[in-house]
Design a protein around this motif. Structure first.
Motif, PDB file in Angstrom:
ATOM      1  N   THR A 139       0.833  -1.196   0.000  1.00 44.64           N
ATOM      2  CA  THR A 139       0.000   0.000   0.000  1.00 44.64           C
ATOM      3  C   THR A 139       0.873   1.254   0.000  1.00 44.64           C
ATOM      4  OG1 THR A 139      -0.115   0.098   2.412  1.00 44.64           O
ATOM      5  CG2 THR A 139      -1.807  -1.200   1.281  1.00 44.64           C
ATOM      6  N   ARG A 140       0.257   2.363  -0.353  1.00 44.30           N
ATOM      7  CA  ARG A 140       0.946   3.648  -0.329  1.00 44.30           C
ATOM      8  C   ARG A 140      -0.078   4.732  -0.045  1.00 44.30           C
ATOM      9  NH1 ARG A 140       0.301   1.641  -5.375  1.00 44.30           N
ATOM     10  NH2 ARG A 140      -0.676   2.938  -6.976  1.00 44.30           N
ATOM     11  N   THR A 141       0.379   5.827   0.567  1.00 43.69           N
ATOM     12  CA  THR A 141      -0.504   6.962   0.859  1.00 43.69           C
ATOM     13  C   THR A 141      -0.504   7.904  -0.335  1.00 43.69           C
ATOM     14  OG1 THR A 141      -0.089   6.801   3.227  1.00 43.69           O
ATOM     15  CG2 THR A 141      -0.924   8.905   2.412  1.00 43.69           C
ATOM     16  N   VAL A 142      -1.703   8.268  -0.782  1.00 52.26           N
ATOM     17  CA  VAL A 142      -1.833   9.109  -1.968  1.00 52.26           C
ATOM     18  C   VAL A 142      -2.771  10.281  -1.704  1.00 52.26           C
ATOM     19  CG1 VAL A 142      -1.432   7.174  -3.538  1.00 52.26           C
ATOM     20  CG2 VAL A 142      -3.776   7.769  -2.873  1.00 52.26           C
ATOM     21  N   VAL A 143      -2.745  11.242  -2.614  1.00 51.68           N
ATOM     22  CA  VAL A 143      -3.746  12.302  -2.622  1.00 51.68           C
ATOM     23  C   VAL A 143      -5.002  11.702  -3.236  1.00 51.68           C
ATOM     24  CG1 VAL A 143      -4.383  14.568  -3.506  1.00 51.68           C
ATOM     25  CG2 VAL A 143      -2.010  14.104  -2.847  1.00 51.68           C
ATOM     26  N   ASP A 160      -1.163  11.534  -6.685  1.00 50.84           N
ATOM     27  CA  ASP A 160       0.208  11.795  -6.234  1.00 50.84           C
ATOM     28  C   ASP A 160       0.502  10.937  -5.005  1.00 50.84           C
ATOM     29  OD1 ASP A 160       0.528  13.702  -8.191  1.00 50.84           O
ATOM     30  OD2 ASP A 160       0.381  15.430  -6.851  1.00 50.84           O
ATOM     31  N   VAL A 161       1.666  10.302  -4.977  1.00 48.20           N
ATOM     32  CA  VAL A 161       2.065   9.492  -3.826  1.00 48.20           C
ATOM     33  C   VAL A 161       2.766  10.402  -2.820  1.00 48.20           C
ATOM     34  CG1 VAL A 161       3.410   7.519  -3.016  1.00 48.20           C
ATOM     35  CG2 VAL A 161       2.376   7.469  -5.301  1.00 48.20           C
ATOM     36  N   ASP A 175      -1.296  10.377   8.929  1.00 51.29           N
ATOM     37  CA  ASP A 175      -0.058  11.123   9.194  1.00 51.29           C
ATOM     38  C   ASP A 175      -0.064  12.482   8.510  1.00 51.29           C
ATOM     39  OD1 ASP A 175       0.816   8.930  10.594  1.00 51.29           O
ATOM     40  OD2 ASP A 175       2.102   8.166   8.985  1.00 51.29           O
ATOM     41  N   VAL A 176      -0.708  12.559   7.344  1.00 50.26           N
ATOM     42  CA  VAL A 176      -0.682  13.796   6.559  1.00 50.26           C
ATOM     43  C   VAL A 176      -1.365  14.927   7.314  1.00 50.26           C
ATOM     44  CG1 VAL A 176      -1.343  14.884   4.387  1.00 50.26           C
ATOM     45  CG2 VAL A 176      -0.632  12.484   4.409  1.00 50.26           C
ATOM     46  N   ALA A 177      -2.575  14.694   7.777  1.00 49.20           N
ATOM     47  CA  ALA A 177      -3.301  15.730   8.511  1.00 49.20           C
ATOM     48  C   ALA A 177      -2.578  16.096   9.797  1.00 49.20           C
ATOM     49  CB  ALA A 177      -4.723  15.259   8.824  1.00 49.20           C
ATOM     50  N   ILE A 231      -4.909  23.895   7.061  1.00 51.42           N
ATOM     51  CA  ILE A 231      -5.209  22.870   6.061  1.00 51.42           C
ATOM     52  C   ILE A 231      -4.639  23.304   4.717  1.00 51.42           C
ATOM     53  CG2 ILE A 231      -7.330  22.091   7.210  1.00 51.42           C
ATOM     54  CD1 ILE A 231      -8.891  23.711   5.100  1.00 51.42           C
ATOM     55  N   VAL A 232      -4.514  22.344   3.799  1.00 57.12           N
ATOM     56  CA  VAL A 232      -4.088  22.676   2.443  1.00 57.12           C
ATOM     57  C   VAL A 232      -5.167  22.340   1.419  1.00 57.12           C
ATOM     58  CG1 VAL A 232      -1.632  22.467   2.940  1.00 57.12           C
ATOM     59  CG2 VAL A 232      -2.916  20.456   2.142  1.00 57.12           C
ATOM     60  N   GLY A 233      -6.178  21.562   1.837  1.00 56.57           N
ATOM     61  CA  GLY A 233      -7.285  21.268   0.929  1.00 56.57           C
ATOM     62  C   GLY A 233      -7.150  19.966   0.161  1.00 56.57           C
ATOM     63  N   ILE A 234      -6.655  18.923   0.821  1.00 57.64           N
ATOM     64  CA  ILE A 234      -6.617  17.609   0.184  1.00 57.64           C
ATOM     65  C   ILE A 234      -7.226  16.572   1.115  1.00 57.64           C
ATOM     66  CG2 ILE A 234      -4.521  18.128  -1.129  1.00 57.64           C
ATOM     67  CD1 ILE A 234      -3.040  16.194   0.836  1.00 57.64           C
ATOM     68  N   GLN A 235      -7.625  15.454   0.520  1.00 55.97           N
ATOM     69  CA  GLN A 235      -8.042  14.278   1.271  1.00 55.97           C
ATOM     70  C   GLN A 235      -7.019  13.189   0.971  1.00 55.97           C
ATOM     71  OE1 GLN A 235     -10.827  13.829   3.377  1.00 55.97           O
ATOM     72  NE2 GLN A 235      -9.821  11.905   3.879  1.00 55.97           N
ATOM     73  N   ALA A 236      -6.339  12.712   1.995  1.00 51.38           N
ATOM     74  CA  ALA A 236      -5.357  11.650   1.793  1.00 51.38           C
ATOM     75  C   ALA A 236      -6.054  10.295   1.841  1.00 51.38           C
ATOM     76  CB  ALA A 236      -4.264  11.722   2.854  1.00 51.38           C
ATOM     77  N   GLY A 237      -5.559   9.363   1.053  1.00 51.67           N
ATOM     78  CA  GLY A 237      -6.143   8.030   1.026  1.00 51.67           C
ATOM     79  C   GLY A 237      -5.071   6.975   0.815  1.00 51.67           C
TER      80      GLY A 237
END
Length: 364
Positions: A139-143, A160-161, A175-177, A231-237
């Motif tokens: 798995t990988r964390t992406v936008v 984007d990864v 982790d991103v938030a 915030i920057v305005g993304i949802q990480a998944g």
């Protein structure tokens, strides 16, 4: 005109008026009814529902049917007569229109959301199935998405990864938030990412998408509307790299409720043991990557659809059991499941004809 005739005429006119009102008055309700069922082990529209390439598959028999619910469209307004008929019928359900189509959401937006949920359910089903078989899925964390008119728009793109934030490695979406909110609104945050196109090209070449060349992106944070967070305005998944191709083809279906049956169908095709031993099993339920089965809507309509199609057993999410058991179709056994493992055990009991051991749904 005599008083008697006048009374009859008045009563008749009132009755006609009431009948017209029942037919013409529109009410804010929608109707649910049993929809088609599809065998995940078979074909739909001439194509296999599950098509697996790059891995040995095995013959299957029987049924592992996913079930659906028909709903009135977002722009349809029921008459009072239709609502009354639906309330009295055992083969339909009438619910507030806002339950299916929240205020402020267009029909197109509702369809897009259902399509996104369906796509996500397919991904989760693949992961849950392969984990059940002990096959690793990197798995990988992406936008996952970028909010329109946000600071991230034009700087980050879906797919984007995300490798790091401010130089600190990112292991999971949360982790991103956590790293972004360490900043104050107006401060810059540095993302280290593999661009979506580079990640896609690497995956097509059989390489690790997260191992492609990275770039650094500086974004100025803004303040969240509901509080003072930066915030920057993304949802990480999360995105997955599957070790072989699993293609799920099923048109004109939306929502996440077929996840469990897709996962079971994939396992059945990848193992020499036929999960149902030829028995007609249907079911429903969302599923996440960890194999947890979640509740769905319209369960009573789905049990009706399953029984009409010929199912003998219906895999029912644990949380839906009390509602499903209230109007259980005759001849259909409602089997309570809460996890992928639980569903697999239930199927083993069914093929071993140990049906007395099955955890059945009750009204409490």
């Amino acid at each position: 005109m005599s008083r008697r005739h006048a009374t009859i005429l008045t009563s008749t006119l009132l009755l006609i008026g009431m009948l017209c009102a029942v037919v013409l008055i529109r009410v804010p309700y929608s109707e649910l009814s049993p929809g088609p069922t599809v065998n995940t082990l078979g074909e739909h529209g001439g194509d296999p529902v599950l098509n697996i390439k790059g891995k040995k598959t095995y013959p299957t028999s029987g049924h592992l049917n996913m079930t659906t619910v028909r709903v009135t469209s977002a722009d349809y307004r029921m008459s009072l007569a239709e609502a009354l008929y639906g309330w009295l019928s055992d083969e339909s359900a009438v619910v507030p229109h806002s339950t299916l189509y929240p205020e402020g959401k267009t029909a197109e937006e509702a369809e897009e959301e259902n399509a996104e949920e369906f796509t996500q359910s397919q991904q989760s089903a693949k992961v849950a199935a392969l984990k059940e078989l002990g096959i690793p899925v990197p798995t990988r964390t992406v936008v996952a998405s970028v909010v329109k008119n946000s600071p991230a728009e034009g700087n980050l793109r879906a797919g984007d990864v995300i490798k790091a934030v401010d130089g600190k490695p990112v292991d999971k979406p949360g982790d991103v938030a956590e790293l972004v909110t360490r900043h104050k609104p107006g401060e810059n945050v540095i993302f280290t990412v593999v661009p979506a196109k580079a990640a896609e090209a690497a995956e097509k070449a059989g390489e690790d998408p997260a191992g492609a060349a990275t770039k650094r992106v500086s974004i100025t944070t803004t303040q969240a509307k509901d509080d003072k967070r930066a915030i920057v305005g993304i949802q990480a998944g999360t995105a997955h790299t599957f070790p072989f191709e699993i293609d799920i083809k099923l048109a004109d279906v939306g929502g996440p409720s077929a996840g469990l049956m897709f996962a079971l169908g994939i396992v059945d095709k990848l193992t020499p043991t036929e999960l149902t031993a030829g028995t007609f099993v249907a079911g429903t339920g969302t599923i996440d990557a960890a194999g947890t089965v979640g509740p769905i809507g319209g369960v009573q309509m789905k049990t009706l659809a399953a029984r009409e199609a010929g199912a003998k057993f219906f895999l029912t999410p644990e949380a839906n059991c009390p509602t499903a058991a209230e109007q259980k179709p005759e001849g259909l056994t409602l089997v309570k499941v809460g996890t992928m493992d639980g569903a697999m055990k239930a199927l083993k009991d069914i093929r071993d004809q140990k049906t007395d051991d099955l955890p059945v749904c009750t009204t409490n």
